[in-house]
Design an enzyme around this catalytic site. Structure first.
Site, PDB file in Angstrom:
ATOM      1  N   SER A  96     -43.857 -34.555  43.142  1.00 39.13           N
ATOM      2  CA  SER A  96     -43.260 -34.903  44.443  1.00 39.13           C
ATOM      3  C   SER A  96     -41.915 -34.241  44.688  1.00 39.13           C
ATOM      4  O   SER A  96     -41.401 -34.290  45.806  1.00 39.13           O
ATOM      5  CB  SER A  96     -43.115 -36.417  44.553  1.00 39.13           C
ATOM      6  OG  SER A  96     -44.386 -37.035  44.566  1.00 39.13           O
ATOM      7  N   GLU A 127       0.778  -1.229   0.000  1.00 43.05           N
ATOM      8  CA  GLU A 127       0.000   0.000   0.000  1.00 43.05           C
ATOM      9  C   GLU A 127       0.816   1.288   0.000  1.00 43.05           C
ATOM     10  O   GLU A 127       0.377   2.292  -0.546  1.00 43.05           O
ATOM     11  CB  GLU A 127      -0.935   0.005   1.217  1.00 43.05           C
ATOM     12  CG  GLU A 127      -1.996  -1.088   1.218  1.00 43.05           C
ATOM     13  CD  GLU A 127      -3.019  -0.900   0.120  1.00 43.05           C
ATOM     14  OE1 GLU A 127      -3.400   0.250  -0.150  1.00 43.05           O
ATOM     15  OE2 GLU A 127      -3.413  -1.900  -0.501  1.00 43.05           O
TER      16      GLU A 127
END
Length: 824
Positions: A494, A106
């Site tokens: 239960s 770049e």
């Protein structure tokens, strides 16, 4: 500025007309005038375009959207939340070789220019003017200015602003600071922002693990991330990569031999997508975080979240739920193929469409089409998408008796054709992968016939001493939106009884108190009917010790003690333990578990028994750090001021004192409940759990018509709850009790939770009196006693001493552990 020009003009006039000196002087005058006007033009343009430029100083406060990461208790990454996949990386942590690759690709003059490269701009302008080829000249600094502060419009106006801003950025920031902004902000395709995200997205690697070719690939992406995406366009991507390798060579970062070798390498991609963490636990954590911090902070804030999850226990819980639901499904028969293709023409296309429509979880298996059925060889041939073939042998489908009702099955299977026919679309799994009922050395192309289960299950595993959630399964399947562990309120049956028995102990009962087990009928119920509760066995047992009522889950005994002490006391006790259910009716049926509750809530209640009476609250997040390492939350405490008080690094996290939990049950009463629930495992409805060979206590739960099945239980270290049922509350079928449907899942979970760990016995709190009693009637032993056990009594409530024999056991005052299965 204009005085020298006037003097130069006077000098020209004094020269002889048309002489060489005159011409030279005239050109000098014109050049000077042109330069002056050019300078004025440049100054004017600079002043004009500088008026409304964005504030470049805002780059100093760069706060990019980052990925929030969620970790298990051992630091394993569980999930990532993000709108943009970015992991901010300081320039000091970026390898120089990767920086060199980006500079070569770049901006080779990055460390020399002052923001823009005038020579490159002129060269690009001439190239664009004189040829059909477009060439850019943006420096890295210009890209930072464009990306952060400007639009992407291709106009001269934007370009002029970009040049001005680039120069200002260079004066305000160091080169490394500019490079750090660039490498973290750029989009590199595949949903990756910044170099760290791209390294993971394409190669599943950290930055320092990248090779030369991989660095070159990433450095070539900023120009056109979509065009050069190696996952989508491998040929273009490789050509671009090789170009960057040569640029790295030309920049002097590598030699020719290294470059020549690099361009011969394949792309070798190993993509690692964003870890979504599709589990009910992760979704539970996400919802908690969003409620506390907001969605923007969670999906963009780059938080680091540590959870309480034990990954091995979570994986075991998910597998246990699958095994349990699958086993139930097979007990209740074959409901037919997923679909049926009348003709096999175009079956691949139709199967692909069906697969996409159903989106079944991988654990359930894979769709296949029956191509042939051979009763002589006792097998069916199947084909998969892509053309792979396999076989379903008879023994892998012999379970598939026709489903007729929850309680009834069709005749036994004698032939393959009793189950399958050509064109059936079925769900199958490799025999070697099936958890139960298969041999590990089954041929690779042999498959087990499966079907999509109708039943569901939920699991919660907690640390009973602090409430940390070790595992959570909200159901089997891909729907993470509905978490049955947290959102589904179902009757516990239960499994509620230990609360009622605790209230009885606190109101004058002992584990040895006799309670009458006899019929009872109630008139005037809410629906106008007579209510006649029964024991599960539909038998009557007469007077029995309280302990046996809980161990054997006797409904009639529970109703009588509830009548005696009053439902008001039982409901108040349930609420004090955090039981979150509608119990306003005060109905006696609440004592038998009619008030619906979530598995998470009931597990929290059982944790209070396991830890001898301390009330803990379930939690899933133990620590949250912001993107800078500052503490946002540490277990049990929010920390808004931690950044200023302790700094901003993880190493500076304060160590809070251990949280103190309220004592909501007297430890002696809590131990008595523990003792009776341990008896449930040793002698009662949960006897199948004995094979784990661990100190365990727990309680089964089964509701009317077998609609809900539960098992809630714990060791001294872990508490776990399992619910099993259908999303639409209908019968599971007889006899799908808590012991049959839920307990096997619980056993798998607890085996995994205690794997490789030394588990101490339950601790007896100081002050209890332990007395040897008759196990059948709760009295002191006599010559006729067949079985005895050690019972725990609050001092002063022990049975009277026998006249003969040595039956007493010294009172425990030291708090030493004692196993309750010391039965003589």
């Amino acid at each position: 500025m204009f005085a020298p020009l006037k003097q130069l003009a006077q000098f020209v006039k004094s020269l002889p007309k048309r002489s060489l000196r005159w011409w030279l002087a005239a050109c000098a005058v014109l050049g000077a005038v042109g330069a002056a006007f050019a300078m004025l033009l440049i100054i004017g343009v600079y002043v004009w375009f500088s008026r409304d430029l964005p504030n470049y100083k805002s780059l100093a406060d760069y706060r990019p959207a980052q990925v929030t990461q969620v970790f298990a208790a051992d630091g394993t990454l569980l999930a990532e939340f993000a709108r943009k996949r970015r992991y901010y990386t300081p320039i000091s942590d970026v390898p120089q070789e990767l920086i060199n690759a980006y500079l070569a690709a770049e901006d080779t003059q990055f460390y020399e220019h002052g923001g823009f490269n005038l020579k490159a701009i002129v060269r690009a302008a001439l190239t664009n003017l004189l040829t059909n080829r477009l060439q850019g000249a943006s420096t890295i600094t210009q890209q930072v200015a464009k990306t952060f502060l400007l639009t992407r419009d291709r106009t001269y106006t934007r370009k002029i602003k970009e040049l001005i801003l680039s120069r200002r950025i260079e004066k305000a920031f160091t080169k490394d600071e500019i490079l750090e902004l660039y490498l973290n902000q750029i989009y590199l395709g595949a949903g990756a922002y910044g170099v760290t995200a791209a390294a993971l997205a394409y190669y599943g690697k950290t930055l320092d693990e990248l090779t030369l070719t991989e660095r070159a690939m990433l450095a070539g992406l900023p120009k056109a991330p979509s065009t050069y995406n190696p996952l989508r366009n491998p040929r273009r991507a490789r050509a671009r990569r090789d170009t960057i390798v040569r640029r790295i060579q030309n920049a002097g970062f590598i030699d020719k031999a290294t470059a020549d070798e690099a361009v011969q390498q394949p792309l070798a991609l190993q993509p690692q997508p964003l870890l979504r963490g599709e589990s009910h636990f992760v979704e539970h954590v996400r919802r908690e975080l969003v409620a506390k911090y907001g969605s923007d902070k969670v999906f963009e804030g780059g938080l680091k979240v540590w959870t309480t999850l034990s990954k091995p226990v979570q994986e075991a819980s998910e597998l246990a739920v699958y095994n349990g639901v699958r086993a139930y499904d097979r007990r209740h028969g074959w409901r037919g193929p997923v679909a049926r293709f009348g003709l096999l023409v175009g079956w691949q296309r139709r199967l692909e469409q069906l697969t996409d429509e159903l989106s079944l979880p991988n654990i359930l298996g894979e769709l296949a089409v029956v191509q042939s059925v051979d009763d002589a060889t006792k097998q069916a041939s199947i084909s998969f998408l892509g053309g792979a073939e396999g076989t379903i042998p008879f023994h892998a489908l012999s379970w598939a008796r026709q489903y007729e009702s929850p309680d009834d099955l069709g005749p036994k299977i004698k032939r393959v054709s009793d189950v399958l026919e050509v064109g059936d679309v079925v769900l199958v799994r490799p025999l070697g992968e099936v958890a139960r009922g298969a041999t590990g050395n089954a041929p690779v192309n042999h498959y087990s016939l499966e079907q999509v289960p109708q039943a569901q299950s939920a699991v919660v595993v907690m640390n009973p001493h602090d409430g940390g959630i070790m595992a959570m399964v909200g159901g089997l399947g891909g729907d993470r939106g509905f978490n049955r562990a947290v959102q589904a309120k179902r009757q516990p049956g239960s499994a509620f009884k230990p609360i009622a028995y605790l209230a009885a102990l606190e109101n004058g009962y002992t584990p040895a108190t006799p309670v009458l087990d006899a019929p009872v009928v109630f008139d005037g119920t809410a629906d106008g009917q007579r209510w006649k509760p029964q024991n599960y066995s539909q038998r009557i047992y007469g007077a029995s010790p309280l302990r046996i009522g809980l161990e054997k889950s006797r409904n009639l005994m529970t109703i009588r003690l509830a009548q005696d002490i009053g439902m008001r006391r039982i409901i108040a006790r349930a609420k004090s333990l955090g039981y979150d259910a509608n119990m306003e009716s005060g109905d006696l049926s609440v004592a038998l578990g009619s008030a619906a509750v979530t598995p998470l809530n009931l597990t929290q209640v059982y944790a209070t028994f396991a830890n001898l009476g301390k009330q803990v609250k379930p939690y899933s997040v133990s620590k949250v750090l912001d993107s800078n390492g500052g503490v946002l939350m540490q277990r049990g405490r929010s920390c808004e001021s931690c950044l200023s008080a302790w700094g901003s690094t993880a190493e500076n996290i304060p160590q809070y004192p251990q949280e103190v939990f309220p004592q909501v049950i007297d430890p002696q009463y809590a131990y008595q409940v523990n003792s009776m629930l341990e008896g449930v495992v040793l002698r009662g409805t949960a006897w199948r759990a004995k094979e784990l060979n661990l100190p365990l206590a727990g309680k089964t739960g089964t509701t009317n018509d077998y609609i809900d099945a539960w098992f809630m239980g714990y060791s001294p270290q872990v508490v776990a709850g399992v619910w099993f049922g259908l999303d639409r509350p209908t019968t599971l079928g007889n006899p799908e009790t808590g012991s049959k449907a839920a307990l096997p899942i619980w056993k798998e979970v607890m085996a995994a939770a205690h794997a490789g760990k030394a588990v101490p016995p339950f601790t007896v709190p100081p002050g209890l009196s332990l007395v040897k009693i008759d196990a059948e009637n709760g009295t002191l032993p006599t010559a006729q006693t067949k079985r005895t056990l050690l019972e725990a009594f609050i001092p002063g409530t022990e049975p009277g001493q026998a006249k003969s024999g040595n039956n007493s056991v010294p009172t425990t005052t030291s708090g030493q552990p004692l196993r309750l299965d010391d039965i003589y």
